[in-house]
Design a protein around this motif. Sequence first.
Motif, PDB file in Angstrom:
ATOM      1  N   LEU A 699      46.799  40.741  20.975  1.00 53.08           N
ATOM      2  CA  LEU A 699      47.547  42.045  20.340  1.00 53.08           C
ATOM      3  C   LEU A 699      48.554  42.425  21.260  1.00 53.08           C
ATOM      4  CD1 LEU A 699      44.394  43.922  18.897  1.00 53.08           C
ATOM      5  CD2 LEU A 699      46.400  43.002  17.573  1.00 53.08           C
ATOM      6  N   ALA A 700      48.239  42.377  22.474  1.00 57.02           N
ATOM      7  CA  ALA A 700      49.282  42.852  23.566  1.00 57.02           C
ATOM      8  C   ALA A 700      49.100  41.768  24.835  1.00 57.02           C
ATOM      9  CB  ALA A 700      48.867  44.469  24.040  1.00 57.02           C
ATOM     10  N   PRO A 701      49.882  41.004  24.741  1.00 59.03           N
ATOM     11  CA  PRO A 701      50.067  40.069  26.005  1.00 59.03           C
ATOM     12  C   PRO A 701      50.390  41.018  27.384  1.00 59.03           C
ATOM     13  CG  PRO A 701      51.219  39.304  24.177  1.00 59.03           C
ATOM     14  CD  PRO A 701      51.103  40.881  23.613  1.00 59.03           C
ATOM     15  N   GLY A 702      49.641  40.625  28.368  1.00 58.52           N
ATOM     16  CA  GLY A 702      49.644  41.261  29.538  1.00 58.52           C
ATOM     17  C   GLY A 702      48.576  42.365  29.649  1.00 58.52           C
ATOM     18  N   THR A 703      47.664  42.490  28.577  1.00 60.26           N
ATOM     19  CA  THR A 703      46.750  43.746  28.795  1.00 60.26           C
ATOM     20  C   THR A 703      45.758  43.345  29.926  1.00 60.26           C
ATOM     21  OG1 THR A 703      46.558  43.799  26.322  1.00 60.26           O
ATOM     22  CG2 THR A 703      44.843  44.595  27.588  1.00 60.26           C
ATOM     23  N   ALA A 704      45.737  44.428  30.885  1.00 64.11           N
ATOM     24  CA  ALA A 704      45.061  44.374  32.197  1.00 64.11           C
ATOM     25  C   ALA A 704      43.494  44.573  31.556  1.00 64.11           C
ATOM     26  CB  ALA A 704      45.459  45.407  33.129  1.00 64.11           C
ATOM     27  N   LEU A 705      42.664  43.475  32.030  1.00 67.12           N
ATOM     28  CA  LEU A 705      41.268  43.740  32.171  1.00 67.12           C
ATOM     29  C   LEU A 705      40.545  44.345  33.252  1.00 67.12           C
ATOM     30  CD1 LEU A 705      40.352  40.506  30.459  1.00 67.12           C
ATOM     31  CD2 LEU A 705      40.753  42.642  29.354  1.00 67.12           C
ATOM     32  N   PRO A 706      39.421  45.130  33.352  1.00 63.83           N
ATOM     33  CA  PRO A 706      38.938  45.622  34.656  1.00 63.83           C
ATOM     34  C   PRO A 706      38.553  44.303  35.412  1.00 63.83           C
ATOM     35  CG  PRO A 706      37.717  46.621  32.623  1.00 63.83           C
ATOM     36  CD  PRO A 706      38.752  45.640  32.078  1.00 63.83           C
ATOM     37  N   PRO A 707      38.726  44.346  36.732  1.00 64.60           N
ATOM     38  CA  PRO A 707      38.395  43.273  37.647  1.00 64.60           C
ATOM     39  C   PRO A 707      36.933  42.889  37.633  1.00 64.60           C
ATOM     40  CG  PRO A 707      39.643  45.073  38.766  1.00 64.60           C
ATOM     41  CD  PRO A 707      39.192  45.646  37.483  1.00 64.60           C
ATOM     42  N   GLU A 708      36.240  43.739  37.196  1.00 65.90           N
ATOM     43  CA  GLU A 708      34.586  43.119  37.260  1.00 65.90           C
ATOM     44  C   GLU A 708      34.470  42.444  36.069  1.00 65.90           C
ATOM     45  OE1 GLU A 708      35.115  46.780  39.604  1.00 65.90           O
ATOM     46  OE2 GLU A 708      35.533  46.195  37.468  1.00 65.90           O
ATOM     47  N   LEU A 709      35.187  42.570  34.804  1.00 68.53           N
ATOM     48  CA  LEU A 709      35.233  42.028  33.680  1.00 68.53           C
ATOM     49  C   LEU A 709      35.729  40.483  33.711  1.00 68.53           C
ATOM     50  CD1 LEU A 709      34.475  41.404  30.632  1.00 68.53           C
ATOM     51  CD2 LEU A 709      36.667  42.807  30.166  1.00 68.53           C
ATOM     52  N   GLU A 710      36.973  40.606  34.577  1.00 63.07           N
ATOM     53  CA  GLU A 710      37.819  39.251  34.690  1.00 63.07           C
ATOM     54  C   GLU A 710      36.741  38.558  35.736  1.00 63.07           C
ATOM     55  OE1 GLU A 710      40.451  38.221  33.702  1.00 63.07           O
ATOM     56  OE2 GLU A 710      42.294  39.831  33.889  1.00 63.07           O
ATOM     57  N   GLN A 711      36.049  38.788  36.738  1.00 63.29           N
ATOM     58  CA  GLN A 711      35.161  38.088  37.533  1.00 63.29           C
ATOM     59  C   GLN A 711      33.975  37.467  36.675  1.00 63.29           C
ATOM     60  OE1 GLN A 711      33.525  40.504  40.876  1.00 63.29           O
ATOM     61  NE2 GLN A 711      32.472  38.723  41.619  1.00 63.29           N
ATOM     62  N   PHE A 712      33.522  38.359  35.675  1.00 63.01           N
ATOM     63  CA  PHE A 712      32.333  37.938  34.932  1.00 63.01           C
ATOM     64  C   PHE A 712      32.862  36.840  33.969  1.00 63.01           C
ATOM     65  CE2 PHE A 712      30.464  38.227  30.881  1.00 63.01           C
ATOM     66  CZ  PHE A 712      28.999  38.063  31.086  1.00 63.01           C
ATOM     67  N   LEU A 713      33.833  36.950  33.409  1.00 58.61           N
ATOM     68  CA  LEU A 713      34.372  35.929  32.307  1.00 58.61           C
ATOM     69  C   LEU A 713      34.900  34.614  33.255  1.00 58.61           C
ATOM     70  CD1 LEU A 713      36.866  38.083  30.309  1.00 58.61           C
ATOM     71  CD2 LEU A 713      34.733  37.138  29.655  1.00 58.61           C
ATOM     72  N   ALA A 714      35.310  34.626  34.360  1.00 60.74           N
ATOM     73  CA  ALA A 714      35.539  33.535  35.382  1.00 60.74           C
ATOM     74  C   ALA A 714      34.586  32.887  36.067  1.00 60.74           C
ATOM     75  CB  ALA A 714      36.393  33.891  36.272  1.00 60.74           C
ATOM     76  N   SER A 715      32.968  33.602  35.969  1.00 67.34           N
ATOM     77  CA  SER A 715      32.040  33.145  36.638  1.00 67.34           C
ATOM     78  C   SER A 715      31.503  31.820  35.870  1.00 67.34           C
ATOM     79  CB  SER A 715      31.043  34.131  36.872  1.00 67.34           C
ATOM     80  OG  SER A 715      30.486  34.499  35.792  1.00 67.34           O
ATOM     81  N   PRO A 716      30.977  30.935  36.530  1.00 69.79           N
ATOM     82  CA  PRO A 716      30.302  29.783  35.871  1.00 69.79           C
ATOM     83  C   PRO A 716      28.956  30.260  35.225  1.00 69.79           C
ATOM     84  CG  PRO A 716      29.499  29.894  38.139  1.00 69.79           C
ATOM     85  CD  PRO A 716      30.596  30.906  38.035  1.00 69.79           C
ATOM     86  N   GLN A 717      28.693  29.234  34.095  1.00 71.17           N
ATOM     87  CA  GLN A 717      27.842  29.812  33.113  1.00 71.17           C
ATOM     88  C   GLN A 717      26.325  29.834  33.917  1.00 71.17           C
ATOM     89  OE1 GLN A 717      27.830  30.359  30.016  1.00 71.17           O
ATOM     90  NE2 GLN A 717      30.135  30.167  29.624  1.00 71.17           N
TER      91      GLN A 717
END
Length: 717
Positions: A699-717
């Motif tokens: 919807l909005a390219p470049g939307t900033a996510l909370p760092p903690e959420l970014e970390q959660f999404l990037a973490s291994p399964q």
Amino acid sequence: MGMDRQMLMLRLRLIVAALLCVLAIPVAWAGEAGSAGFIGSAACADCHASEATAWARSDHAWALKLPDAQSVLGDFDATSITHNGVVTRFTTRDGKYYVETEGADGKAAVFEVRYTVGHRPLQQYLVETDKGRLQVLDLAWDVNAKTWFHLYPDQHAPPGDGLHWTGSYKNWQARCATCHQTGFDKGFDFPARTYKSHWAELTVGCEACHGPGEAHAGWVKSQAGQDPYKKLVLGPGHQAAELDVCGPCHARREAFSQVQPPAGSAFDDHYALAMLTPDLYFPDGQQRDEVFILGSFLQSKMKAKGVTCSNCHEPHGGGLVAEGNAVCTQCHSPAGNDAFPSLRKAEFDSPEHHHHKAGSTAAQCVTCHMPERSYMLVDPRRDHFFRRPDPLKSKASGAPDVCTGCHSGKTADWAAEQILAWKPAGDRDWQDRSAFAAFTNGDRSAKAIADLTSYILDTQRPAIARATALTALGSAGSLTVSDAERVLQDKDPMVRAAATGALRQIAVQDRIALLMPLLNDPSRGVRQQAAVEIAGAGVAMLPASDDAAYRKGLREFIEARMANADTPESHVALGGLALSRRQWDEAQQAFTTATGIDPQMTSAWLVLAQLAEARGNVKGAEEALTSGLAASPSNVDMLLARGDLDARRQQFDAALGWYRRAQAADPGRPDVWVASAIGFALKGDRVAAATAAQRARDLAPGTALPPELEQFLASPQ
């Protein structure tokens, strides 16, 4: 790897980022009170017969009238209209006019028409409800079509809604009266919630523009001394005086007093003009909502060159000084006008300039330079920015384009190519709002902030645009101390007032030092805003020698808000001040009062919830949000706040339920999907969280996510 729930829940906290004042609404309804110094328009007519004759036919003379056979234009011969299932009947009895319609309690009731409002292209009617309160009916008479119509045909505002005709936004004294009467005093008693209003003359008479006439009439008889009316000189060449006389009523603004100030009083000492905010104006400066001219005119090159109202408008009859293009060619012609020596002398009223058929509507100057926008369905108003058509800038800012408005089958690019072929060189800098438009449309990059700052510091730009840019910049700005000094010393009070709120990134000690001189500013509007900002910064750091000036400014701010204590937005402003001063009980009372006046005032409900939770009253926070949602069940901010509250209580399934409701209410808002992503992450559902986060970025390219959420999404399964 699990997610740090505590850190993510901190991201969900409800934050009040800013509280902005906007504008930009039985004790008997009192009558003419013989206000000091006023003698009435009839007394003026004895000496000024031609002006009085012209005035009698004007919109000013028809601004408010008692109902009678001559003033009532609508059909009250047992006619009716139905809207959203509510039948309204219009009747007469014994020479009086009545309206039977749905009252504040949802039941049909009969109301006597107390006054008529206007005479073209529509006429409205006022009825009295209770406590001296006059309300404006939503049903109006179309003078040209000769039929009743509803002003808001697509709106359903039930009783209890602030937008119902009995609600606070349709109250005459709060929203309209001072510009339809002479010497008006609202007479609102806040504790009793009653009105006892007074005025010098029922409608907009001679003294509304020239001031009380008693002293002038005395001078006419005695010829002793100087004519007191010489103190206020109006007409071409007297722009500042005319803007102070005409501006207060032909503007979207907030008054600082219940009493109409004397004619010619300095605008900024008695009113706060609405800025060019997205709800009122398009990002390129075009009018969007009904803004009543002044804000548009202040953006124009006409204003900058000294043009004033009476250059184009005959002040007594209200018509134009000439017909058609002749209004414009009195200056824009080969002969020019000696009053405006910088004018380019050329032939403008010709196909070589406008490139349309001579005599056609398209060949009228106003068609391209003053496009119309209709309000109240049938009332077209022309934009007084006097802009040059620029299809590409309009397109970039999402604003209407006058060219493709007529050439509906063509594109803005086609129109721009045509204009470029006709006029290779154009004065585009004057209306260039690219920096402003980018920031308004959500660009918060370093470049966008730097461009907006440069715009603000360019004193060749219109002051109202620079003031609006300062308001938009706020604490996101990059003003240095030296930049701040420049704007705080600007010659225009709008810029100085707006600048007070754009210093919050500057260290507190430096900020207070910058603001202190403004406590003695000649403009009351500036003094108020400086005091409010100092209150938010911390008065403990204010030197004792400045305490009196600070308290005076604060008192002026509070008095101005209490002058509008019959509007919810004033109590929101008072609540914001109380919050900045850590006066929690006063803040709660102010926001509660706001919701009492308008249950749909969602910003107040949100702050009440935050206040309750911050004070350890989680149940009170839930009750506030529940009450707010009862009044506005589809409000996205309320739904998100309700979900956030459950998330903080670790009731994640419940939180996701509120977020789903927010998605349904407005699936196009990126923050709705960010909240959902956080909710799923708190539950440990990485797939669902990633899907929601991607939807936000789609919807909005470049939307900033909370760092903690970014970390959660990037973490291994």
